[in-house]
Motif scaffolding. Structure first.
Motif, PDB file in Angstrom:
ATOM      1  N   ARG A   1       0.829  -1.206   0.000  1.00  0.00           N
ATOM      2  CA  ARG A   1       0.000   0.000   0.000  1.00  0.00           C
ATOM      3  C   ARG A   1       0.862   1.254   0.000  1.00  0.00           C
TER       4      ARG A   1
ATOM      5  N   ASN B   1     -18.352  -1.239   4.610  1.00  0.00           N
ATOM      6  CA  ASN B   1     -17.950   0.121   4.222  1.00  0.00           C
ATOM      7  C   ASN B   1     -16.692   0.612   4.926  1.00  0.00           C
ATOM      8  N   ASN B   2     -16.431   0.098   6.128  1.00  0.00           N
ATOM      9  CA  ASN B   2     -15.297   0.607   6.897  1.00  0.00           C
ATOM     10  C   ASN B   2     -14.858  -0.446   7.909  1.00  0.00           C
ATOM     11  N   PRO B   3     -13.696  -0.251   8.557  1.00  0.00           N
ATOM     12  CA  PRO B   3     -13.193  -1.245   9.513  1.00  0.00           C
ATOM     13  C   PRO B   3     -14.137  -1.499  10.682  1.00  0.00           C
TER      14      PRO B   3
ATOM     15  N   LYS C   1     -17.131   3.528  -0.642  1.00  0.00           N
ATOM     16  CA  LYS C   1     -16.487   3.663   0.666  1.00  0.00           C
ATOM     17  C   LYS C   1     -15.668   2.418   1.000  1.00  0.00           C
ATOM     18  N   GLY C   2     -16.246   1.246   0.733  1.00  0.00           N
ATOM     19  CA  GLY C   2     -15.536   0.012   1.025  1.00  0.00           C
ATOM     20  C   GLY C   2     -14.260  -0.118   0.227  1.00  0.00           C
TER      21      GLY C   2
ATOM     22  N   ASN D   1     -12.444   2.333  -1.066  1.00  0.00           N
ATOM     23  CA  ASN D   1     -11.459   3.349  -0.647  1.00  0.00           C
ATOM     24  C   ASN D   1     -10.789   2.998   0.672  1.00  0.00           C
ATOM     25  N   GLN D   2     -11.411   2.150   1.498  1.00  0.00           N
ATOM     26  CA  GLN D   2     -10.821   1.781   2.797  1.00  0.00           C
ATOM     27  C   GLN D   2     -10.433   0.298   2.838  1.00  0.00           C
TER      28      GLN D   2
ATOM     29  N   THR E   1      -7.655  -1.432   2.434  1.00  0.00           N
ATOM     30  CA  THR E   1      -6.482  -1.830   3.225  1.00  0.00           C
ATOM     31  C   THR E   1      -6.814  -1.863   4.715  1.00  0.00           C
ATOM     32  N   GLU E   2      -7.466  -0.820   5.204  1.00  0.00           N
ATOM     33  CA  GLU E   2      -7.823  -0.757   6.620  1.00  0.00           C
ATOM     34  C   GLU E   2      -8.822  -1.858   6.992  1.00  0.00           C
ATOM     35  N   ILE E   3      -9.742  -2.144   6.079  1.00  0.00           N
ATOM     36  CA  ILE E   3     -10.725  -3.209   6.310  1.00  0.00           C
ATOM     37  C   ILE E   3     -10.025  -4.559   6.415  1.00  0.00           C
TER      38      ILE E   3
ATOM     39  N   GLU F   1      -8.114  -5.048   9.705  1.00  0.00           N
ATOM     40  CA  GLU F   1      -9.032  -5.345  10.807  1.00  0.00           C
ATOM     41  C   GLU F   1      -9.530  -6.786  10.714  1.00  0.00           C
TER      42      GLU F   1
END
Length: 609
Positions: free
Chosen positions: A51, A450-452, A481-482, A484-485, A487-489, A492
């Motif tokens: 990343r 959508n997010n972590p 949203k999912g 774009n995030q 890596t963070e998802i 987690e």
């Protein structure tokens, strides 16, 4: 020679600079690795490397490396540090052949391939012979009552049976699972069970129902001869309207039926018709019908049972699903209240008397949308723009529908890609369904991640059920949203042992734009490969074949491209077994030419040789 050495030294400096930047990023983001599962520590570190590498434009460096015949790092996402260190060593060796020092990475290129293969096996089970990529198949309601259908899917190459909790009931799900286990035992296979949680998807509300009647039609050849009779499922009660061939009859009468019994009746057109019992099961019977027949609530069935005639009336049949016909330029009212939707009303001269209207499953969106925002219905088959917003409704102008008009039915998806919806995570139904999934399934698929924090909530629920060691998770990435995030998802999600990602290309295309989906699906494959997270390639793979019996050329190309993933998902359809067989053949053939994201070059062969 001196000029060449200077060019090589410049490349060495560039590679060393990247290595140091990635090591610094690893140190700066080490807190993200604290709770990652032991078997994913190296994978999570590699994801951070990848990343951070992608934060820079390295195309000029890639061209220079390619001109030397060296790796351009284009296919190195699963082993970034190993590839960089190998490049550094080779370049230094080209400058000074006497150099022997070679710094090694925490894991090799070959090891990265083994890690991904191990995780794919853990999540999806054993692969089929001569095929690395698994096949996941969405199960129709019929799979609960038709064991032969399930057995044919497993025999054709199905590795994972997918059950969608948005449809049917726990009773139907359990019957499907039992049939899969029965087929596994008979065929000596290990087909896994995956179950989708419905998630907070916005769908169209109910529409005023039509008459309670169903047409059953046998399949005939060119001469009009029946080659496949219509199959009618006789049950005590229809538990879900998706059981399209079900007819409800009294339980006592049903229990007396035997194989080869004949049932006579007069259909809604006053046509004399007959059924023949083909199979008897626990709580159901399957009957063949050799002529087209219309069966409605109250149709009288007569059977010869134990030498006597017994007549009963058909129970409450599902109403025919109605739809709203929408054309470009039409207006549609979307409202908060739960009243069933209705089509537009016109007078005898074609003048509009009342506009079409429909509700939605998440009424709160009425207070979130803004004029000018886009709205998509039914996977983008109908597109509109929001014109007016009121406290209890908003009005949409249809900007795209096919020339003859498009039918909008109940329970079809609504996408609002430009609206800040602020809805995600698990619904109360999801949490309740998860209890069943944890007891009976191998993998749970979470929709609309959508997010972590969505993943955190799922992990907490799984741990509360003490299923963290048993249950794998597949995260369905369906929104902008999912993506774009991602890596963070993933970081987690990697707190659990078994993790995968589903590229839900239908909703993603609507959310991110059709012009972006090709790039996005490739980016997702690369990011997941960097994390050694297995990928499910989903949405409309061989859709025409499964539903109509004939594939399109573009479908074949799409199926061939899916070999870059670890699993491919097929949706249900009357020709699903044929679709599984063809996909099995395509994947086996393509694996000679594609190893994940790397093209392979077997000897050229003539077609038919």
């Amino acid at each position: 020679m001196k000029f060449k050495d200077e060019k090589l030294q410049s490349l060495i400096v560039s590679i060393e600079d990247i290595i140091q930047r990635l090591k610094q990023a690893e140190s700066d983001q080490s807190h993200l690795l604290l709770d990652v599962h032991n078997n994913s520590q190296l994978s999570a570190t590699n994801l951070i490397h990848y990343r951070n590498l992608r934060e820079y434009d390295i195309r000029d460096l890639q061209k220079k490396l390619g001109n030397l015949g060296l790796s351009r790092l284009a296919k190195a996402e699963s082993h970034i540090m190993a590839s960089l260190l190998s490049l550094e060593y080779i370049l230094k060796k080209m400058v000074d052949p006497h150099i022997t020092e070679n710094v090694t990475a925490p894991f090799s290129i070959k090891k990265s391939q083994k890690i991904l293969a191990m995780k794919a096996k853990s999540l999806f089970g054993y692969r089929s012979k001569s095929r690395r990529v698994r096949i996941m198949v969405t199960q129709p309601t019929e799979s609960a009552y038709n064991y032969e259908l399930v057995q044919s899917m497993v025999a054709a190459g199905m590795n994972c049976a997918r059950i969608n909790c948005a449809h049917d009931s726990a009773e139907v799900w359990l019957k499907i699972i039992e049939n899969v286990h029965r087929a596994n035992e008979k065929l000596k296979r290990k087909c896994k069970i995956t179950m989708d949680l419905g998630g907070p998807k916005i769908r169209t509300g109910a529409i005023v129902p039509g008459p309670k009647v169903k047409k059953f039609t046998p399949q005939r050849d060119e001469w009009g001869k029946v080659i496949n009779p219509a199959q009618i499922l006789l049950v005590h009660a229809i538990t879900d309207e998706s059981a399209a061939n079900a007819v409800p009859v009294p339980a006592g009468w049903l229990s007396k039926l035997k194989v080869n019994d004949k049932i006579s009746f007069t259909d809604t057109r006053d046509k004399l018709r007959a059924l023949k019992i083909k199979e008897i099961g626990q709580g159901f019977a399957i009957a063949n019908c050799y002529d087209a027949a219309y069966i409605a609530t109250g149709t009288k069935f007569t059977a010869h049972i134990d030498g006597a005639q017994e007549m009963i009336e058909v129970g409450d049949m599902p109403a025919i699903a109605q739809s709203l016909l929408l054309k470009t330029g039409d207006r549609l009212i979307v409202h908060k209240h739960a009243a069933p939707g209705k089509p537009a009303v016109f007078d005898e001269e074609g003048q509009l008397l009342a506009e079409a209207h429909i509700g939605c499953t998440l009424p709160d969106i009425v207070n979130l949308v803004q004029p000018g925002e886009k709205i998509h219905f039914d996977d983008g088959k109908i597109v509109g723009k929001i014109q007016e917003v009121y406290p209890e409704k908003f009005i949409v102008e249809i900007t795209y529908a096919k020339d003859t008009g498009a039918k909008l039915k109940a329970d079809k998806g609504i996408n609002l890609p430009e609206t800040n919806l602020k809805i995600s995570g698990l619904t109360e139904k999801d949490k309740n369904d998860l209890k069943f999934v944890a007891r009976h399934a191998d993998v749970v698929n979470m929709s609309f991640v959508n997010n972590p924090s969505d993943v955190t909530e799922l992990i907490e629920e799984i741990r509360a059920l003490d299923a963290q060691d048993k249950l794998g998770i597949i995260l369905k990435i369906e929104t902008q949203k999912g993506f774009n995030q991602l890596t963070e998802i993933l970081l987690e999600a990697m707190k659990l042992k078994k993790v995968g990602v589903m590229i839900a290309r239908g909703d993603l295309a609507i959310e991110t734009g059709w012009d972006n989906i090709a790039r996005i699906q490739n980016e997702m494959l690369a990011v997941c490969n960097a994390a050694h997270v297995p990928v499910v390639w989903a949405t409309q793979v061989l859709e025409n074949l499964a539903k109509k019996g004939i594939p399109s050329r573009s479908e074949i190309t799409d199926a061939a491209t899916s070999v870059k993933a670890e699993c491919v998902m097929l949706n249900k359809g009357p020709h699903i077994t044929q679709a599984i067989r063809l996909l099995d053949t395509i994947l086996k053939g393509m694996e000679n030419y594609q190893d994940k994201n790397a093209p392979m070059l077997p000897a050229l062969e003539a077609v038919g040789s």
